[in-house]
Scaffold this active site. Structure first.
Site, PDB file in Angstrom:
ATOM      1  N   TYR A  30       0.862  -1.178   0.000  1.00 38.66           N
ATOM      2  CA  TYR A  30       0.000   0.000   0.000  1.00 38.66           C
ATOM      3  C   TYR A  30       0.900   1.229   0.000  1.00 38.66           C
ATOM      4  O   TYR A  30       2.074   1.165   0.393  1.00 38.66           O
ATOM      5  CB  TYR A  30      -0.995   0.018   1.158  1.00 38.66           C
ATOM      6  CG  TYR A  30      -0.467   0.022   2.580  1.00 38.66           C
ATOM      7  CD1 TYR A  30       0.555   0.876   2.998  1.00 38.66           C
ATOM      8  CD2 TYR A  30      -1.036  -0.802   3.544  1.00 38.66           C
ATOM      9  CE1 TYR A  30       1.003   0.905   4.305  1.00 38.66           C
ATOM     10  CE2 TYR A  30      -0.580  -0.777   4.864  1.00 38.66           C
ATOM     11  CZ  TYR A  30       0.430   0.077   5.231  1.00 38.66           C
ATOM     12  OH  TYR A  30       0.883   0.107   6.523  1.00 38.66           O
ATOM     13  N   GLU A  94       1.760  -0.917  -6.230  1.00 41.98           N
ATOM     14  CA  GLU A  94       1.357  -0.070  -5.095  1.00 41.98           C
ATOM     15  C   GLU A  94      -0.159   0.141  -5.178  1.00 41.98           C
ATOM     16  O   GLU A  94      -0.699   0.434  -6.248  1.00 41.98           O
ATOM     17  CB  GLU A  94       2.062   1.287  -5.151  1.00 41.98           C
ATOM     18  CG  GLU A  94       3.552   1.238  -4.844  1.00 41.98           C
ATOM     19  CD  GLU A  94       3.850   1.334  -3.355  1.00 41.98           C
ATOM     20  OE1 GLU A  94       2.896   1.413  -2.557  1.00 41.98           O
ATOM     21  OE2 GLU A  94       5.049   1.342  -3.017  1.00 41.98           O
ATOM     22  N   HIS A 141       4.839  -6.640   0.981  1.00 45.16           N
ATOM     23  CA  HIS A 141       6.075  -5.974   1.371  1.00 45.16           C
ATOM     24  C   HIS A 141       6.510  -6.409   2.769  1.00 45.16           C
ATOM     25  O   HIS A 141       7.711  -6.558   3.044  1.00 45.16           O
ATOM     26  CB  HIS A 141       5.858  -4.460   1.322  1.00 45.16           C
ATOM     27  CG  HIS A 141       7.120  -3.670   1.210  1.00 45.16           C
ATOM     28  ND1 HIS A 141       7.118  -2.295   1.203  1.00 45.16           N
ATOM     29  CD2 HIS A 141       8.427  -4.039   1.106  1.00 45.16           C
ATOM     30  CE1 HIS A 141       8.375  -1.856   1.086  1.00 45.16           C
ATOM     31  NE2 HIS A 141       9.182  -2.896   1.036  1.00 45.16           N
TER      32      HIS A 141
END
Length: 252
Positions: A30, A94, A141
Site C-alpha cells: 500500500y 502499489e 512488502h
C-alpha cells in the site's frame, strides 16, 4: 515499452537495470499516504528515489510508472528465500491506501475498495500470464521486509486473490489462547519453527532462540496468512497454518 493495456502510462524516472535477474516475484504494497495524488507525485519524484511498476487508485484505475523489463525501486532493504535484491527480480504494485499511518492520526485502518481489489486481481492475472511467477512468490512488502514494513496489511484480502488463482493461501486454523512459543523461548522447538519459516522463504536465522527478529517475522506471517490475531506469538493456529502452507507448496 512493455506496458499492459490494462494501465495508463505515467512514467517515473526512478528505475534502473535488472542486470539479467529473472522476474520471479510479484510484490504488493500500500502507498501509506492519505492522498493518492501525493503518493503518485512521490513515486515520480527523482529526489524520493522510490517507484513501482504499477499504481492502483482507489477507484480501481491503474497507472504504469516503470516498464516491467526495468528495476523499479519499491522493495528497499529486503530478502526472500535467500535473495536480497528483491527489486531486481520483482514486479511491484502499489495500492492507494493510507494504511497503518492512519492509526497514528487516530483513524481506523482503512479497508481497500472493492474496485481496487478487482483491479489488482485483473492486473495480477495479466502479469502472471507473462511471467513465470509461482503462486507462493506473490507476496506482501511485510513478508520480504518484516522489520521495516507492514503493508499491504492485515485488511488486505489475500484469500480473495487466492480464490481468483493469485497467490498461495490456505484456510487458517482459528486462533487459540494458549501460546506455544514466544519472545525469550529457547530450544529445539524454536529452531524447528525457524526452520519452517526459512523453508517457506522468510529471512529468519535458525538459532534456537526466539529473539525479536523471530517475533517480528512471526507477526509478518500472521499478518499475511492468519490475520485473526497478530501478536508475534506462536499458538497452535499459527504453527498449523504454516505447516499447511508448506504441505501444499509444491502445488503453488
Amino acid at each position: 515499452m512493455s506496458n499492459t493495456p490494462l494501465a495508463e502510462w505515467q512514467p517515473s524516472p526512478n528505475f534502473n537495470s535488472r542486470n539479467g535477474e529473472p522476474i520471479d516475484l510479484l510484490l504488493l504494497h500500500y502507498t501509506g499516504m492519505e492522498h493518492e495524488d501525493a503518493a503518485l507525485a512521490r513515486l515520480c519524484d527523482p529526489a524520493a528515489q522510490v517507484s513501482c511498476h504499477y499504481l492502483v487508485r482507489t477507484d480501481g484505475t491503474r497507472l504504469q510508472l516503470v516498464d516491467e523489463k526495468d528495476r523499479a525501486w519499491h522493495a528497499g532493504r529486503a530478502s526472500w528465500n535467500g535473495a536480497c535484491d528483491i527489486n531486481a527480480r520483482s514486479i511491484g504494485i502499489e495500492i492507494a491506501n493510507w494504511g497503518h499511518a492512519a492509526l497514528e492520526e487516530g483513524k481506523p485502518l482503512p479497508p481497500f475498495s472493492a474496485r481496487q481489489i478487482d483491479s489488482v486481481i485483473a492486473l495480477s492475472r495479466d502479469i502472471l500470464k507473462r511471467h513465470e511467477i509461482p503462486a507462493r512468490r506473490v507476496l506482501g512488502h511485510s513478508d520480504v521486509a518484516p522489520e521495516r514494513k507492514l503493508d499491504p496489511g492485515e485488511l488486505f484480502p489475500w484469500h480473495q486473490l487466492a480464490k481468483a488463482g493469485i497467490g498461495h493461501f490456505v484456510s487458517p486454523e482459528p486462533a487459540s489462547s494458549e501460546p506455544l512459543l514466544a519472545l525469550g523461548a529457547e530450544g529445539e522447538q524454536v529452531a524447528d519453527l525457524q526452520s519452517l519459516l526459512a523453508l517457506y522463504g522468510y529471512g529468519v536465522t535458525v538459532s534456537g532462540v526466539y529473539d525479536e527478529r523471530t517475533q517480528t517475522i512471526v507477526a509478518a506471517f500472521q499478518r499475511h496468512f492468519r490475520p485473526e490475531r497478530i501478536d508475534g506469538i506462536v499458538d497452535h493456529s499459527t504453527l498449523q497454518t504454516l505447516r499447511k502452507l508448506l504441505a501444499t507448496i509444491d502445488e503453488a
